[in-house]
Design a protein around this motif. Structure first.
Motif, PDB file in Angstrom:
ATOM      1  N   PHE A  18       0.864  -1.084  -0.053  1.00  0.00           N
ATOM      2  CA  PHE A  18      -0.025  -0.057   0.135  1.00  0.00           C
ATOM      3  C   PHE A  18       0.770   1.408   0.065  1.00  0.00           C
ATOM      4  CE2 PHE A  18      -3.627  -2.170   2.292  1.00  0.00           C
ATOM      5  CZ  PHE A  18      -3.977  -2.921   1.065  1.00  0.00           C
ATOM      6  N   THR A  19       1.984   1.171   0.915  1.00  0.00           N
ATOM      7  CA  THR A  19       2.765   2.265   0.781  1.00  0.00           C
ATOM      8  C   THR A  19       3.554   2.492  -0.516  1.00  0.00           C
ATOM      9  OG1 THR A  19       3.157   1.830   3.108  1.00  0.00           O
ATOM     10  CG2 THR A  19       4.885   3.187   2.162  1.00  0.00           C
ATOM     11  N   LEU A  20       3.960   1.662  -1.107  1.00  0.00           N
ATOM     12  CA  LEU A  20       4.542   1.847  -2.237  1.00  0.00           C
ATOM     13  C   LEU A  20       3.549   2.063  -3.309  1.00  0.00           C
ATOM     14  CD1 LEU A  20       7.152   0.941  -4.178  1.00  0.00           C
ATOM     15  CD2 LEU A  20       5.971  -1.209  -4.536  1.00  0.00           C
ATOM     16  N   LEU A  21       2.244   1.818  -3.484  1.00  0.00           N
ATOM     17  CA  LEU A  21       1.433   2.354  -4.371  1.00  0.00           C
ATOM     18  C   LEU A  21       1.338   3.762  -4.046  1.00  0.00           C
ATOM     19  CD1 LEU A  21      -1.171  -0.619  -4.595  1.00  0.00           C
ATOM     20  CD2 LEU A  21       0.206   0.418  -6.236  1.00  0.00           C
ATOM     21  N   THR A  22       0.961   4.174  -2.895  1.00  0.00           N
ATOM     22  CA  THR A  22       0.762   5.615  -2.457  1.00  0.00           C
ATOM     23  C   THR A  22       2.077   6.423  -2.803  1.00  0.00           C
ATOM     24  OG1 THR A  22      -0.704   4.927  -0.811  1.00  0.00           O
ATOM     25  CG2 THR A  22       0.063   7.222  -0.872  1.00  0.00           C
ATOM     26  N   ALA A  23       3.311   5.694  -2.665  1.00  0.00           N
ATOM     27  CA  ALA A  23       4.474   6.778  -2.975  1.00  0.00           C
ATOM     28  C   ALA A  23       4.691   6.630  -4.463  1.00  0.00           C
ATOM     29  CB  ALA A  23       5.619   6.136  -2.287  1.00  0.00           C
ATOM     30  N   CYS A  24       4.326   5.826  -5.340  1.00  0.00           N
ATOM     31  CA  CYS A  24       4.548   5.897  -6.615  1.00  0.00           C
ATOM     32  C   CYS A  24       3.548   7.051  -7.561  1.00  0.00           C
ATOM     33  CB  CYS A  24       4.217   4.496  -7.114  1.00  0.00           C
ATOM     34  SG  CYS A  24       5.225   3.314  -6.870  1.00  0.00           S
ATOM     35  N   LEU A 267      -7.243   3.631  -1.615  1.00  0.00           N
ATOM     36  CA  LEU A 267      -8.190   4.594  -2.335  1.00  0.00           C
ATOM     37  C   LEU A 267      -8.678   5.582  -1.491  1.00  0.00           C
ATOM     38  CD1 LEU A 267     -10.291   1.608  -4.082  1.00  0.00           C
ATOM     39  CD2 LEU A 267      -8.840   3.120  -5.054  1.00  0.00           C
ATOM     40  N   LYS A 268      -8.990   5.543  -0.161  1.00  0.00           N
ATOM     41  CA  LYS A 268      -9.462   6.369   0.752  1.00  0.00           C
ATOM     42  C   LYS A 268      -8.370   7.471   1.120  1.00  0.00           C
ATOM     43  CE  LYS A 268     -11.682   5.160   4.517  1.00  0.00           C
ATOM     44  NZ  LYS A 268     -11.917   4.825   5.545  1.00  0.00           N
ATOM     45  N   SER A 269      -7.036   6.818   0.997  1.00  0.00           N
ATOM     46  CA  SER A 269      -6.007   8.013   1.278  1.00  0.00           C
ATOM     47  C   SER A 269      -5.621   8.725   0.084  1.00  0.00           C
ATOM     48  CB  SER A 269      -4.593   7.239   1.842  1.00  0.00           C
ATOM     49  OG  SER A 269      -4.219   6.287   0.708  1.00  0.00           O
ATOM     50  N   ASP A 270      -6.092   8.629  -1.193  1.00  0.00           N
ATOM     51  CA  ASP A 270      -5.914   9.336  -2.359  1.00  0.00           C
ATOM     52  C   ASP A 270      -6.826  10.547  -2.227  1.00  0.00           C
ATOM     53  OD1 ASP A 270      -5.475  10.402  -4.920  1.00  0.00           O
ATOM     54  OD2 ASP A 270      -4.577   8.336  -5.701  1.00  0.00           O
ATOM     55  N   VAL A 507     -19.699  -4.097   2.248  1.00  0.00           N
ATOM     56  CA  VAL A 507     -20.312  -2.813   1.734  1.00  0.00           C
ATOM     57  C   VAL A 507     -20.046  -2.634   0.397  1.00  0.00           C
ATOM     58  CG1 VAL A 507     -19.753  -0.658   2.313  1.00  0.00           C
ATOM     59  CG2 VAL A 507     -19.809  -1.914   4.134  1.00  0.00           C
ATOM     60  N   LYS A 508     -20.982  -1.942  -0.357  1.00  0.00           N
ATOM     61  CA  LYS A 508     -20.799  -1.815  -1.610  1.00  0.00           C
ATOM     62  C   LYS A 508     -20.090  -0.389  -1.769  1.00  0.00           C
ATOM     63  CE  LYS A 508     -22.263  -4.504  -3.632  1.00  0.00           C
ATOM     64  NZ  LYS A 508     -21.711  -5.856  -3.519  1.00  0.00           N
ATOM     65  N   ASN A 509     -19.039  -0.486  -2.462  1.00  0.00           N
ATOM     66  CA  ASN A 509     -18.261   0.737  -2.835  1.00  0.00           C
ATOM     67  C   ASN A 509     -18.024   0.956  -4.436  1.00  0.00           C
ATOM     68  OD1 ASN A 509     -16.796   1.469  -0.208  1.00  0.00           O
ATOM     69  ND2 ASN A 509     -16.473  -0.753  -0.296  1.00  0.00           N
ATOM     70  N   ILE A 510     -17.887   2.127  -4.869  1.00  0.00           N
ATOM     71  CA  ILE A 510     -17.372   2.622  -6.019  1.00  0.00           C
ATOM     72  C   ILE A 510     -16.239   3.881  -5.948  1.00  0.00           C
ATOM     73  CG2 ILE A 510     -19.170   4.380  -6.264  1.00  0.00           C
ATOM     74  CD1 ILE A 510     -19.453   3.665  -9.184  1.00  0.00           C
ATOM     75  N   ALA A 511     -15.362   3.651  -6.581  1.00  0.00           N
ATOM     76  CA  ALA A 511     -14.291   4.569  -6.566  1.00  0.00           C
ATOM     77  C   ALA A 511     -14.200   5.505  -7.715  1.00  0.00           C
ATOM     78  CB  ALA A 511     -12.788   3.844  -6.186  1.00  0.00           C
ATOM     79  N   MET A 512     -14.105   6.761  -7.746  1.00  0.00           N
ATOM     80  CA  MET A 512     -14.200   7.619  -8.937  1.00  0.00           C
ATOM     81  C   MET A 512     -13.174   8.704  -8.756  1.00  0.00           C
ATOM     82  SD  MET A 512     -17.449   8.812 -10.990  1.00  0.00           S
ATOM     83  CE  MET A 512     -18.398   9.655  -9.536  1.00  0.00           C
ATOM     84  N   ASN A 513     -12.557   9.100 -10.031  1.00  0.00           N
ATOM     85  CA  ASN A 513     -11.897  10.349  -9.815  1.00  0.00           C
ATOM     86  C   ASN A 513     -12.795  11.355  -9.557  1.00  0.00           C
ATOM     87  OD1 ASN A 513     -10.632  12.695 -10.856  1.00  0.00           O
ATOM     88  ND2 ASN A 513      -9.465  11.770 -12.508  1.00  0.00           N
ATOM     89  N   SER A 514     -12.105  12.203  -8.427  1.00  0.00           N
ATOM     90  CA  SER A 514     -12.707  13.302  -7.707  1.00  0.00           C
ATOM     91  C   SER A 514     -13.309  14.529  -8.730  1.00  0.00           C
ATOM     92  CB  SER A 514     -12.057  13.895  -6.619  1.00  0.00           C
ATOM     93  OG  SER A 514     -11.638  13.033  -5.618  1.00  0.00           O
ATOM     94  N   ALA A 515     -13.066  14.437  -9.770  1.00  0.00           N
ATOM     95  CA  ALA A 515     -13.073  15.363 -11.100  1.00  0.00           C
ATOM     96  C   ALA A 515     -14.804  15.296 -11.423  1.00  0.00           C
ATOM     97  CB  ALA A 515     -12.087  15.429 -12.038  1.00  0.00           C
TER      98      ALA A 515
END
Length: 539
Positions: A18-24, A267-270, A507-515
């Motif tokens: 997770f750290t690697l993905l965030t750092a990238c 996803l939550k941290s982005d 829990v049902k989730n959907i992740a989307m670009n904040s734009a």
């Protein structure tokens, strides 16, 4: 002291990933995408597997439905509160216990510009109902005696017996309407990349490259008020979880439906992403093959139940991916019109207790004091794999050696629905970790498919005649209190016999670009997820 060495090591590895993905760079590239969001003509959605078919008669999963739902529409639909609303039917009425009348709109057009007629409506429903179609949703018509046109734009459905859940069927893909002329023209190619699909929805079919993508474009002949902000929808098939999340973070896709449960923290941290969650109708469970020794013994099943530390698994692994499980096959989202009665029942139902010594005593009583060897069949899902590793380690403490049998999604579905049998004609697994999502917002939504004897969806192959009789009786009643009383009796028996261990309620989730904004996520999302309202966030 709880022994969780292997699990803790796994969690440390996951944390590093997770750290690697965030750092990238995380969402570093999405800011540019957001700046041009208003100029884009295509909205791109990531799916975790290919679709089954471009055909509402086979739209019964979490990748096929998000595509088909944009092309075809049903007689009714579910709103954000999981309540039925008009769609291709302008109104409807339940005349008596077995008669339902629908007034069909007379102003609807298909994407090819042709008018929707009553012939199209009758053809579509009868096609799904017809056993020769082999529709995945054909069973929803089991209690239908007739479907008839009873007026210029009036449809009457008569049931062979009362069915408390029929009211919901017109809101599912079982009652989506397709063009009869197109279906007859393309014949067996309907729903394939070559034959496509013609419906009344806000988008129309362009192309499908198996295993890669599905392309849709705005329906210029849409009968409704607004066919959508974006000219085009692209569905990209990205099967690997990390790759799918990275594509979202870098702006290669704008949205992912049902993001990987094990990566929700990423996803939550982005800050460039929006994660929307909603309670669901589903349950993730461990099912015992109750027709196969030693799992045909309730003592063995209860021993395993006692030996699994569900609290630690939830707190350490699941967290935001779901709600803690109870003795029921469903969360409070399915408590229906009498939530107080269900809450009272739940308050008095047996609670799970993690007790290794009790587990050992139950095993000894069943004749397995030294334990035994068995296997858990799972799909290629990172969270389920991690849970299976935890269970493997915990059951080792009572002498049960567990092998984890990881199979593809398609194979797993075949196992879960009893399509793969052993030499004795029994389901070919010891235990299977799987899930079920109630088709309707009804208290019987998980109970009936999981515990009624003879159902292919009954992954435990659990067959208690009294339970099946109680489930059948409640389905034919309309009074909620009477139905609940019978379901409570059935649950008393099921809880004592433990054909399933309910692990958590996803829990049902959907992740989307904040734009972007405009997608509604709720428990009925498999039937009502739509992208026509997606648009850039106002600056």
């Amino acid at each position: 002291m709880k022994r969780f060495s292997r699990l803790l090591a796994l969690l440390l590895c996951a944390a590093m990933l997770f750290t690697l993905l965030t750092a990238c760079g995380g969402g570093s590239d999405t800011s540019g995408d957001a700046d041009t969001g208003a100029d884009k003509d295509t909205f791109t959605i990531a799916l975790d597997s290919d679709i089954v078919k471009l055909d509402p008669a086979f739209a019964y999963d979490f990748t096929t439905n998000p595509v088909v739902n944009q092309i075809t529409q049903g007689l009714l639909t579910f709103d954000e509160n999981n309540e039925l609303q008009p769609m291709l039917a302008s109104s409807w009425e339940q005349v008596d216990d077995v008669t339902y009348v629908y007034q069909i709109r007379d102003d609807v057009t298909f994407s090819d510009g042709s008018a929707m007629t009553m012939d199209d409506v009758l053809y579509s429903l009868e096609r799904t109902r017809n056993p020769d179609t082999a529709s995945y949703l054909g069973w929803m018509f089991d209690n239908v005696a007739s479907i008839e046109q009873t007026g210029d734009w009036e449809l009457t459905v008569t049931l062979s017996q009362p069915d408390a859940t029929w009211q919901y069927v017109p809101g599912t893909t079982a009652c989506h309407i397709i063009s009869k002329a197109h279906a007859e023209e393309v014949g067996d190619k309907l729903g394939t990349p070559e034959g496509g699909l013609v419906g009344t929805g806000p988008y129309k079919y362009v192309s499908w490259q198996n295993g890669t993508s599905v392309e849709l474009t705005r329906n210029e002949n849409y009968w409704g008020d607004d066919a959508g902000y974006f000219d085009n929808l692209t569905f990209k098939i990205i099967t690997e979880d990390t790759t799918r999340v990275t594509a979202l973070q870098t702006g290669d896709v704008d949205c992912t439906v049902a993001p990987p449960e094990s990566m929700l923290d990423v996803l939550k941290s982005d800050e460039n992403l929006t994660l929307t969650a909603s309670p669901g109708f589903g349950v993730t469970f461990l099912a015992f093959n109750t027709q196969k020794a030693p799992f045909d013994d309730a003592n063995v099943r209860n021993a395993i139940y006692s030996a699994i530390d569900l609290d630690t698994i939830y707190e350490t692994l699941i967290n935001d991916a779901g709600e803690p499980s109870t003795a029921l096959p469903n969360s409070t989202a399915l408590f229906g019109s009498e939530p107080e009665a269900w809450n009272d029942y739940l308050a008095n139902a047996p609670q799970h207790t993690y007790d290794v010594e009790n587990a050992k005593a139950l095993l000894a009583e069943a004749g397995y004091a030294d334990g035994f060897e068995c296997a858990i069949t799972i799909s290629d899902n990172s969270l389920r794999n991690t849970i299976a590793l935890a269970i493997q380690e915990q059951l080792a403490e009572i002498g049960i050696t567990v092998t984890i049998n990881k199979v593809s999604t398609d194979e797993h579905t075949a196992y879960q629905f009893g399509e793969i049998l052993d030499a004795d004609g029994l389901r070919d697994y010891d235990m299977i970790m799987a899930g079920w999502e109630a088709d309707y917002p009804d208290p019987s939504g998980n109970l009936q498919p999981l515990c009624q004897g003879g159902n292919s969806s009954n992954a435990a192959d659990y067959n208690n005649e009294e339970v099946t009789s109680l489930i059948n009786q409640q389905a034919q009643l309309s009074d909620p209190a009477e139905r609940n009383a019978l379901m409570f009796q059935a649950l008393d028996i099921i809880t004592a016999e433990t054909p399933y261990i309910y692990l958590y309620y996803p829990v049902k989730n959907i992740a989307m670009n904040s734009a972007y904004e405009g997608v509604t996520m709720n428990a009925s999302w498999i039937w009502n997820i739509h992208f026509q309202d997606v648009h850039p966030v106002a600056q």
